[in-house]
Design a protein around this motif. Structure first.
Motif, PDB file in Angstrom:
ATOM      1  N   ARG A   1      39.503  11.536 -87.932  1.00 45.08           N
ATOM      2  CA  ARG A   1      38.625  10.207 -88.626  1.00 45.08           C
ATOM      3  C   ARG A   1      37.393  10.181 -87.590  1.00 45.08           C
ATOM      4  NH1 ARG A   1      42.131   4.961 -87.085  1.00 45.08           N
ATOM      5  NH2 ARG A   1      40.290   4.096 -88.350  1.00 45.08           N
ATOM      6  N   VAL A   2      36.408   9.367 -88.657  1.00 43.58           N
ATOM      7  CA  VAL A   2      35.123   9.353 -87.895  1.00 43.58           C
ATOM      8  C   VAL A   2      35.010   8.265 -87.130  1.00 43.58           C
ATOM      9  CG1 VAL A   2      32.669   8.576 -88.756  1.00 43.58           C
ATOM     10  CG2 VAL A   2      33.891  10.023 -90.302  1.00 43.58           C
ATOM     11  N   VAL A   3      34.476   8.323 -85.988  1.00 43.06           N
ATOM     12  CA  VAL A   3      34.382   7.205 -84.849  1.00 43.06           C
ATOM     13  C   VAL A   3      33.832   6.039 -85.308  1.00 43.06           C
ATOM     14  CG1 VAL A   3      33.475   6.632 -82.599  1.00 43.06           C
ATOM     15  CG2 VAL A   3      34.304   8.994 -83.076  1.00 43.06           C
ATOM     16  N   GLY A   4      34.406   4.902 -85.196  1.00 40.17           N
ATOM     17  CA  GLY A   4      33.947   3.768 -85.754  1.00 40.17           C
ATOM     18  C   GLY A   4      33.994   3.175 -86.990  1.00 40.17           C
ATOM     19  N   TRP A   5      34.698   4.138 -88.027  1.00 42.55           N
ATOM     20  CA  TRP A   5      34.738   3.846 -89.405  1.00 42.55           C
ATOM     21  C   TRP A   5      36.413   3.650 -89.631  1.00 42.55           C
ATOM     22  CZ3 TRP A   5      32.121   7.190 -93.489  1.00 42.55           C
ATOM     23  CH2 TRP A   5      30.651   7.382 -93.200  1.00 42.55           C
ATOM     24  N   SER A   6      36.577   3.118 -90.518  1.00 44.57           N
ATOM     25  CA  SER A   6      37.858   2.628 -90.954  1.00 44.57           C
ATOM     26  C   SER A   6      38.481   3.940 -91.371  1.00 44.57           C
ATOM     27  CB  SER A   6      38.080   1.678 -92.407  1.00 44.57           C
ATOM     28  OG  SER A   6      37.803   2.336 -93.614  1.00 44.57           O
ATOM     29  N   TRP A   7      39.988   3.902 -91.630  1.00 41.46           N
ATOM     30  CA  TRP A   7      40.841   5.034 -92.029  1.00 41.46           C
ATOM     31  C   TRP A   7      40.361   5.617 -93.407  1.00 41.46           C
ATOM     32  CZ3 TRP A   7      43.383   9.037 -90.179  1.00 41.46           C
ATOM     33  CH2 TRP A   7      44.333   9.539 -91.096  1.00 41.46           C
ATOM     34  N   GLU A   8      40.322   4.546 -94.186  1.00 40.05           N
ATOM     35  CA  GLU A   8      40.077   4.910 -95.538  1.00 40.05           C
ATOM     36  C   GLU A   8      38.462   5.572 -95.997  1.00 40.05           C
ATOM     37  OE1 GLU A   8      41.288   2.055 -94.656  1.00 40.05           O
ATOM     38  OE2 GLU A   8      43.259   2.423 -95.373  1.00 40.05           O
TER      39      GLU A   8
ATOM     40  N   LEU B   1      35.387  10.572 -96.498  1.00 37.95           N
ATOM     41  CA  LEU B   1      34.069  11.355 -96.435  1.00 37.95           C
ATOM     42  C   LEU B   1      34.685  12.770 -95.707  1.00 37.95           C
ATOM     43  CD1 LEU B   1      31.080  12.088 -95.609  1.00 37.95           C
ATOM     44  CD2 LEU B   1      31.439  11.284 -93.250  1.00 37.95           C
ATOM     45  N   ILE B   2      35.407  12.846 -94.847  1.00 38.20           N
ATOM     46  CA  ILE B   2      36.347  14.051 -94.264  1.00 38.20           C
ATOM     47  C   ILE B   2      36.919  14.920 -95.401  1.00 38.20           C
ATOM     48  CG2 ILE B   2      37.859  15.287 -92.878  1.00 38.20           C
ATOM     49  CD1 ILE B   2      37.354  12.579 -90.840  1.00 38.20           C
ATOM     50  N   ASP B   3      37.313  14.244 -96.276  1.00 37.17           N
ATOM     51  CA  ASP B   3      38.121  15.207 -97.469  1.00 37.17           C
ATOM     52  C   ASP B   3      36.979  15.671 -98.346  1.00 37.17           C
ATOM     53  OD1 ASP B   3      40.486  14.594 -96.379  1.00 37.17           O
ATOM     54  OD2 ASP B   3      40.913  13.074 -97.935  1.00 37.17           O
ATOM     55  N   TYR B   4      35.749  14.968 -98.539  1.00 37.68           N
ATOM     56  CA  TYR B   4      34.789  15.397 -99.400  1.00 37.68           C
ATOM     57  C   TYR B   4      34.212  16.729 -98.667  1.00 37.68           C
ATOM     58  CZ  TYR B   4      29.817  15.620-100.752  1.00 37.68           C
ATOM     59  OH  TYR B   4      28.940  15.998-101.270  1.00 37.68           O
ATOM     60  N   LEU B   5      33.772  16.393 -97.495  1.00 39.94           N
ATOM     61  CA  LEU B   5      33.423  17.818 -96.751  1.00 39.94           C
ATOM     62  C   LEU B   5      33.894  18.824 -96.774  1.00 39.94           C
ATOM     63  CD1 LEU B   5      31.390  15.564 -93.914  1.00 39.94           C
ATOM     64  CD2 LEU B   5      30.263  16.598 -95.938  1.00 39.94           C
ATOM     65  N   ASN B   6      35.339  18.798 -96.449  1.00 38.75           N
ATOM     66  CA  ASN B   6      36.241  19.844 -96.485  1.00 38.75           C
ATOM     67  C   ASN B   6      36.502  20.605 -97.676  1.00 38.75           C
ATOM     68  OD1 ASN B   6      36.779  19.736 -93.923  1.00 38.75           O
ATOM     69  ND2 ASN B   6      38.908  18.369 -94.215  1.00 38.75           N
ATOM     70  N   ASP B   7      36.442  19.887 -98.854  1.00 40.43           N
ATOM     71  CA  ASP B   7      36.304  20.326-100.007  1.00 40.43           C
ATOM     72  C   ASP B   7      35.052  21.005-100.497  1.00 40.43           C
ATOM     73  OD1 ASP B   7      38.977  19.381-100.593  1.00 40.43           O
ATOM     74  OD2 ASP B   7      38.260  17.731-101.798  1.00 40.43           O
ATOM     75  N   PHE B   8      33.964  20.566-100.036  1.00 41.69           N
ATOM     76  CA  PHE B   8      32.604  20.917-100.268  1.00 41.69           C
ATOM     77  C   PHE B   8      32.713  22.539 -99.406  1.00 41.69           C
ATOM     78  CE2 PHE B   8      28.011  21.651 -99.821  1.00 41.69           C
ATOM     79  CZ  PHE B   8      27.788  21.224-101.012  1.00 41.69           C
ATOM     80  N   VAL B   9      32.928  22.404 -98.308  1.00 37.29           N
ATOM     81  CA  VAL B   9      32.824  23.658 -97.499  1.00 37.29           C
ATOM     82  C   VAL B   9      33.658  24.943 -98.173  1.00 37.29           C
ATOM     83  CG1 VAL B   9      33.085  24.737 -95.155  1.00 37.29           C
ATOM     84  CG2 VAL B   9      32.281  22.577 -95.163  1.00 37.29           C
ATOM     85  N   THR B  10      34.787  24.526 -98.697  1.00 38.60           N
ATOM     86  CA  THR B  10      35.749  25.372 -99.115  1.00 38.60           C
ATOM     87  C   THR B  10      35.570  25.688-100.885  1.00 38.60           C
ATOM     88  OG1 THR B  10      37.461  23.617 -99.278  1.00 38.60           O
ATOM     89  CG2 THR B  10      37.318  25.145 -97.287  1.00 38.60           C
ATOM     90  N   GLN B  11      34.640  25.331-101.239  1.00 34.34           N
ATOM     91  CA  GLN B  11      34.523  25.896-102.686  1.00 34.34           C
ATOM     92  C   GLN B  11      34.350  27.472-102.630  1.00 34.34           C
ATOM     93  OE1 GLN B  11      31.306  23.430-104.916  1.00 34.34           O
ATOM     94  NE2 GLN B  11      30.667  23.001-102.970  1.00 34.34           N
TER      95      GLN B  11
END
Length: 303
Positions: free
Chosen positions: A210-217, A222-232
């Motif tokens: 999770r991102v420090v200071g952010w809600s779980w959702e 964001l993390i899922d978006y970035l992981n999907d972006f990197v693994t295109q």
């Protein structure tokens, strides 16, 4: 014969030839190999002729080796089992072992769940199955370069918590979020400068919790978006192995994941890993505390 790098793609990955890494290397050659590693992120060495001692000696050229400390008469280990065999050299059918390996088949960076991260991983094939079992790699530096500018601005100063148990949960282990949050979760910058090349990478993957200071959702979006972006597909390569081949990847430049194979076939893969600087004085135990407090990894029960 001069050291040669044959690119796998124009920006990412190369096969290295013209050097015998089973023999001691002079400092100039070592620096040349490190420079090629910094450039390509993933380097492939075929038919290396390495045995265990040779792999360890070669890996020491790149920095401080992570290890498992001696215990119960077992010596300190500098090579990690990345295959499907147990300590007796037989296929490991323990459900905990098979479930743990499923977590390796999700995009990740090695040991981001440690306070001091792993830089280089060096995986050597000793025995391989008849089909399958490649390693897949994703170019997290080129992916960062291609991010929309508004996303770059948004993530530039963010930090994230990382957890081994989160990736194992995604792989099917019966671990709760409460168990994850009871345990230490190292914090790392989401945008990580790569020292060797001066480029930036997206430092996330399956251990990124999770991102420090952010809600779980918000964090997961964001993390899922970035992981999907990197693994295109355009950022991804795969490497197949024959016995004696070795692949080096830089966890501070790439994501990777293990490819599926038939667990009924033997797969003996041995990995040396190099600690991110600064190296400690003498030997250390980077994993002892982590695994002493580990929840038991079992497959999640069907509902």
């Amino acid at each position: 014969m001069a050291v040669t790098a044959t690119p796998i793609t124009p920006r990412f990955g190369a096969e290295i030839s013209g050097v015998d890494i089973s023999k001691p290397l002079d400092p100039q050659t070592v620096q040349q190999l490190i420079a090629l590693q910094d450039q390509w992120g993933v380097t492939v060495y075929r038919a290396t002729g390495l045995d265990d001692d040779g792999q360890i000696a070669f890996a020491r050229n790149f920095g401080h080796l992570e290890s498992l400390p001696p215990r119960e008469g077992r010596p300190r280990l500098y090579l990690f089992n990345a295959g499907n065999l147990n300590a007796q050299g037989e296929i490991n059918w323990d459900p905990a072992a098979t479930t743990y390996r499923k977590g390796d088949q999700i995009w990740h960076t090695d040991s981001s769940f440690m306070d001091l991260r792993t830089s280089y991983s060096m995986l050597r094939a000793v025995e391989v199955p008849s089909t399958g079992g490649p390693t897949w790699f994703a170019d997290a530096r080129s992916a960062y370069d291609d991010l929309p500018q508004d996303v770059k601005d948004r993530i530039e100063t963010l930090e994230c918590e990382h957890s081994l148990w989160w990736s194992r949960k995604q792989g099917g282990a019966d671990i709760t979020r409460e168990q994850i949050e009871e345990r230490h979760r190292p914090v790392h910058k989401l945008v990580s400068p790569h020292k060797g090349s001066g480029r930036k990478m997206i430092y996330a993957g399956a251990h990124c919790y999770r991102v420090v200071g952010w809600s779980w959702e918000e964090s997961r979006e964001l993390i899922d978006y970035l992981n999907d972006f990197v693994t295109q597909d355009k950022y991804v390569i795969s490497v197949d192995y024959a016995p004696g081949d070795m692949v080096i990847w830089d966890n501070l430049a790439v994501f990777h994941k293990g490819g599926q194979f038939d667990w009924n076939e033997r797969r003996d893969m041995r990995r040396a890993t190099v600690r991110e600087a600064p190296a400690p004085e003498g030997e250390d135990d980077p994993f002892g505390e982590l695994f002493r407090s580990a929840p038991r990894i079992e497959p999640a029960k069907a509902i």
